[in-house]
Design a protein around this motif. Structure first.
Motif, PDB file in Angstrom:
ATOM      1  N   ALA A  63       0.840  -1.195   0.000  1.00 15.17           N
ATOM      2  CA  ALA A  63       0.000   0.000   0.000  1.00 15.17           C
ATOM      3  C   ALA A  63       0.875   1.245   0.000  1.00 15.17           C
ATOM      4  CB  ALA A  63      -0.907  -0.002   1.226  1.00 15.17           C
ATOM      5  N   PHE A  64       0.713   2.092  -1.007  1.00 17.92           N
ATOM      6  CA  PHE A  64       1.434   3.360  -1.068  1.00 17.92           C
ATOM      7  C   PHE A  64       0.586   4.398  -0.343  1.00 17.92           C
ATOM      8  CE2 PHE A  64       3.746   0.893  -3.935  1.00 17.92           C
ATOM      9  CZ  PHE A  64       4.940   1.535  -4.253  1.00 17.92           C
ATOM     10  N   TYR A  65       1.167   4.935   0.744  1.00 19.94           N
ATOM     11  CA  TYR A  65       0.350   5.766   1.629  1.00 19.94           C
ATOM     12  C   TYR A  65       1.205   6.785   2.352  1.00 19.94           C
ATOM     13  CZ  TYR A  65      -2.630   7.012   5.624  1.00 19.94           C
ATOM     14  OH  TYR A  65      -3.354   7.692   6.572  1.00 19.94           O
ATOM     15  N   VAL A  66       0.726   8.019   2.363  1.00 17.99           N
ATOM     16  CA  VAL A  66       1.265   9.082   3.198  1.00 17.99           C
ATOM     17  C   VAL A  66       0.212  10.184   3.227  1.00 17.99           C
ATOM     18  CG1 VAL A  66       2.450  10.228   1.271  1.00 17.99           C
ATOM     19  CG2 VAL A  66       3.226  10.641   3.615  1.00 17.99           C
ATOM     20  N   GLN A  67       0.085  10.840   4.362  1.00 17.92           N
ATOM     21  CA  GLN A  67      -0.943  11.878   4.498  1.00 17.92           C
ATOM     22  C   GLN A  67      -0.418  13.223   3.991  1.00 17.92           C
ATOM     23  OE1 GLN A  67      -3.314  11.891   8.140  1.00 17.92           O
ATOM     24  NE2 GLN A  67      -2.430   9.925   8.695  1.00 17.92           N
ATOM     25  N   LYS A  68      -0.006  13.251   2.742  1.00 10.95           N
ATOM     26  CA  LYS A  68       0.532  14.466   2.127  1.00 10.95           C
ATOM     27  C   LYS A  68       0.495  14.280   0.621  1.00 10.95           C
ATOM     28  CE  LYS A  68       3.039  18.321   1.889  1.00 10.95           C
ATOM     29  NZ  LYS A  68       3.053  18.482   0.417  1.00 10.95           N
ATOM     30  N   GLY A  69      -0.062  15.253  -0.090  1.00  8.83           N
ATOM     31  CA  GLY A  69      -0.087  15.176  -1.539  1.00  8.83           C
ATOM     32  C   GLY A  69       1.170  15.779  -2.147  1.00  8.83           C
ATOM     33  N   GLY A  70       1.377  15.504  -3.421  1.00  9.24           N
ATOM     34  CA  GLY A  70       2.474  16.110  -4.148  1.00  9.24           C
ATOM     35  C   GLY A  70       3.851  15.583  -3.823  1.00  9.24           C
ATOM     36  N   VAL A  71       3.934  14.368  -3.280  1.00  2.10           N
ATOM     37  CA  VAL A  71       5.233  13.807  -2.911  1.00  2.10           C
ATOM     38  C   VAL A  71       5.660  12.672  -3.840  1.00  2.10           C
ATOM     39  CG1 VAL A  71       4.982  14.453  -0.496  1.00  2.10           C
ATOM     40  CG2 VAL A  71       4.195  12.202  -1.249  1.00  2.10           C
ATOM     41  N   LEU A 108       8.416  10.134  -0.202  1.00  8.06           N
ATOM     42  CA  LEU A 108       8.489  11.461   0.412  1.00  8.06           C
ATOM     43  C   LEU A 108       9.539  12.306  -0.285  1.00  8.06           C
ATOM     44  CD1 LEU A 108       8.343  11.126   4.308  1.00  8.06           C
ATOM     45  CD2 LEU A 108       6.644  12.165   2.811  1.00  8.06           C
ATOM     46  N   CYS A 109       9.204  13.579  -0.523  1.00 12.97           N
ATOM     47  CA  CYS A 109      10.163  14.505  -1.103  1.00 12.97           C
ATOM     48  C   CYS A 109      10.789  15.347   0.009  1.00 12.97           C
ATOM     49  CB  CYS A 109       9.486  15.393  -2.145  1.00 12.97           C
ATOM     50  SG  CYS A 109       8.167  16.444  -1.479  1.00 12.97           S
ATOM     51  N   PRO A 110      11.919  16.009  -0.261  1.00 10.93           N
ATOM     52  CA  PRO A 110      12.592  16.794   0.781  1.00 10.93           C
ATOM     53  C   PRO A 110      11.721  17.918   1.317  1.00 10.93           C
ATOM     54  CG  PRO A 110      14.057  16.413  -1.079  1.00 10.93           C
ATOM     55  CD  PRO A 110      12.701  15.957  -1.509  1.00 10.93           C
ATOM     56  N   GLY A 111      11.839  18.142   2.617  1.00 16.82           N
ATOM     57  CA  GLY A 111      11.084  19.209   3.272  1.00 16.82           C
ATOM     58  C   GLY A 111      10.867  18.864   4.730  1.00 16.82           C
ATOM     59  N   VAL A 129      10.555   3.407   2.629  1.00 15.31           N
ATOM     60  CA  VAL A 129      10.444   4.844   2.416  1.00 15.31           C
ATOM     61  C   VAL A 129      11.241   5.172   1.159  1.00 15.31           C
ATOM     62  CG1 VAL A 129      10.818   7.135   3.366  1.00 15.31           C
ATOM     63  CG2 VAL A 129      10.352   5.216   4.900  1.00 15.31           C
ATOM     64  N   ILE A 130      10.586   5.806   0.181  1.00 16.75           N
ATOM     65  CA  ILE A 130      11.242   6.133  -1.077  1.00 16.75           C
ATOM     66  C   ILE A 130      11.463   7.642  -1.153  1.00 16.75           C
ATOM     67  CG2 ILE A 130      11.079   6.077  -3.593  1.00 16.75           C
ATOM     68  CD1 ILE A 130       9.302   3.643  -3.375  1.00 16.75           C
ATOM     69  N   PRO A 131      12.718   8.094  -1.083  1.00 16.76           N
ATOM     70  CA  PRO A 131      12.976   9.525  -1.263  1.00 16.76           C
ATOM     71  C   PRO A 131      12.728   9.913  -2.729  1.00 16.76           C
ATOM     72  CG  PRO A 131      14.855   8.381  -0.260  1.00 16.76           C
ATOM     73  CD  PRO A 131      13.947   7.332  -0.820  1.00 16.76           C
ATOM     74  N   THR A 132      11.871  10.895  -2.951  1.00 13.94           N
ATOM     75  CA  THR A 132      11.519  11.309  -4.308  1.00 13.94           C
ATOM     76  C   THR A 132      11.917  12.765  -4.543  1.00 13.94           C
ATOM     77  OG1 THR A 132       9.303  11.995  -3.610  1.00 13.94           O
ATOM     78  CG2 THR A 132       9.557   9.717  -4.385  1.00 13.94           C
ATOM     79  N   PHE A 143      18.281  15.440   3.455  1.00 15.76           N
ATOM     80  CA  PHE A 143      17.047  14.664   3.590  1.00 15.76           C
ATOM     81  C   PHE A 143      17.334  13.169   3.418  1.00 15.76           C
ATOM     82  CE2 PHE A 143      13.195  12.842   1.551  1.00 15.76           C
ATOM     83  CZ  PHE A 143      12.276  13.081   2.565  1.00 15.76           C
ATOM     84  N   VAL A 144      18.070  12.831   2.381  1.00 20.87           N
ATOM     85  CA  VAL A 144      18.395  11.423   2.125  1.00 20.87           C
ATOM     86  C   VAL A 144      19.254  10.862   3.262  1.00 20.87           C
ATOM     87  CG1 VAL A 144      19.648   9.842   0.611  1.00 20.87           C
ATOM     88  CG2 VAL A 144      18.162  11.611  -0.372  1.00 20.87           C
ATOM     89  N   ASP A 145      20.246  11.627   3.704  1.00 20.68           N
ATOM     90  CA  ASP A 145      21.112  11.168   4.790  1.00 20.68           C
ATOM     91  C   ASP A 145      20.307  10.912   6.067  1.00 20.68           C
ATOM     92  OD1 ASP A 145      23.296  11.352   3.140  1.00 20.68           O
ATOM     93  OD2 ASP A 145      23.983  13.290   3.931  1.00 20.68           O
ATOM     94  N   ASP A 146      19.356  11.813   6.336  1.00 21.36           N
ATOM     95  CA  ASP A 146      18.533  11.667   7.541  1.00 21.36           C
ATOM     96  C   ASP A 146      17.684  10.404   7.473  1.00 21.36           C
ATOM     97  OD1 ASP A 146      17.241  12.290   9.974  1.00 21.36           O
ATOM     98  OD2 ASP A 146      15.623  13.275   8.886  1.00 21.36           O
ATOM     99  N   LEU A 147      17.064  10.157   6.306  1.00 23.56           N
ATOM    100  CA  LEU A 147      16.246   8.952   6.154  1.00 23.56           C
ATOM    101  C   LEU A 147      17.089   7.695   6.331  1.00 23.56           C
ATOM    102  CD1 LEU A 147      13.834   9.693   3.165  1.00 23.56           C
ATOM    103  CD2 LEU A 147      13.362   9.816   5.612  1.00 23.56           C
ATOM    104  N   GLU A 148      18.267   7.692   5.741  1.00 22.41           N
ATOM    105  CA  GLU A 148      19.117   6.503   5.810  1.00 22.41           C
ATOM    106  C   GLU A 148      19.629   6.263   7.223  1.00 22.41           C
ATOM    107  OE1 GLU A 148      22.083   7.254   2.851  1.00 22.41           O
ATOM    108  OE2 GLU A 148      20.792   6.543   1.197  1.00 22.41           O
TER     109      GLU A 148
END
Length: 286
Positions: free
Chosen positions: A9-17, A166-169, A206-209, A221-226
């Protein structure tokens, strides 16, 4: 729960990511690179973004058998009286996976589910997948609404494996921690129902986009996720004009020839390939 077909299931409570874009590309890579029978379920709303991604939005404008019917009281009657119901729900994308599109009844279905006893409310989609799709498909990819409603919870229950692009932010990063906490709260609040069906929803990838090599924010952002999610952080997907341009044409990156893509497009395509392989390993489809 003994799963008869793999689900994500691809899911996050944020559009445009890049949620819908990622779902489409992972499903396409699973079908074309791994020779799997794949179906996409668009539960994200009435815009039919997945149909737009594959250039078939006109074909699915008025579906003969809408996905929203699955959540209604008449679904068993429909199945009993229309033997080819799934054939009438499914559309070929032309790129490998099939698609069951969204329809205008999704919002009403979400509202109606509120009156269903909690023991049954979140299991309707799981029953549909097990009874109607499992014999046809190796993998079911769900594109869920960007909010925690009854439809989204059905998808989370049915899939167990949650994939979050998720995109950076700063806000987007906070959304990931919120999602982790939300899944924990779901497991606590609905523990009796989950335990009864051996369902354990969890964050699987989690896929950084929209990652730009030219910005410090993307790298941090990528470093933080990893660092924070080392076991589930996916390969960063490059920010590329190709993605939007091809979507406007009704194609994914996988439908483009190399000479149509910038280097960013090629890197994004390769990242989706890598992430698909990683996810399939997690789902034990490799």
């Amino acid at each position: 729960m003994n799963r008869d077909t793999a689900r994500a299931a691809f899911y996050v409570q944020k559009g445009g990511v890049g949620k819908t874009t990622s779902a489409a590309h992972v499903a396409t890579a699973a079908a074309t690179d791994h020779d799997l029978d794949v179906v996409l379920l668009d539960l994200a709303g009435t815009q039919n973004d997945l149909a737009t991604q594959f250039g078939i939005v006109d074909d699915v404008e008025d579906p003969d058998a809408p996905i929203s019917a699955v959540f209604g009281d008449d679904w068993e009657f429909i199945v009993d009286n229309i033997p080819d119901i799934v054939d009438r729900m499914v559309y070929a994308t032309g790129e490998g996976p099939d698609l069951i599109p969204a329809d205008t009844g999704i919002s009403g279905a979400d509202n109606n589910l509120a009156s269903v006893p909690v023991e049954q409310r979140y299991l309707k989609l799981d029953s549909f997948i097990s009874e109607q799709l499992a014999d046809r498909y190796d993998l079911v990819v769900l594109d869920l609404p960007g909010k925690e409603d009854n439809i989204a919870l059905n998808g989370i229950f049915a899939a167990e494996h949650v994939v979050t692009p998720l995109c950076p932010g700063a806000f987007e990063r906070d959304q990931l921690d919120s999602l982790r906490d939300d899944l924990e709260a779901i497991r606590e609040d609905l523990g009796d129902v989950l335990d009864a069906h051996d369902v354990h929803p969890h964050l699987s990838m989690v896929i950084p986009t929209m990652i730009s090599g030219a910005t410090k924010q993307s790298g941090e952002f990528v470093d933080d996720l990893e660092e924070t999610y080392p076991d589930i952080a996916g390969d960063p997907v490059a920010d590329s004009q190709n993605i939007g341009n091809l979507q406007a044409e009704g194609r994914t990156l996988f439908a483009a020839d190399d000479d149509e893509l910038y280097q960013t497009g090629k890197r994004a395509r390769e990242a989706y390939r890598t992430n698909t392989t990683t996810l399939l390993d997690h789902l034990k489809l490799q």
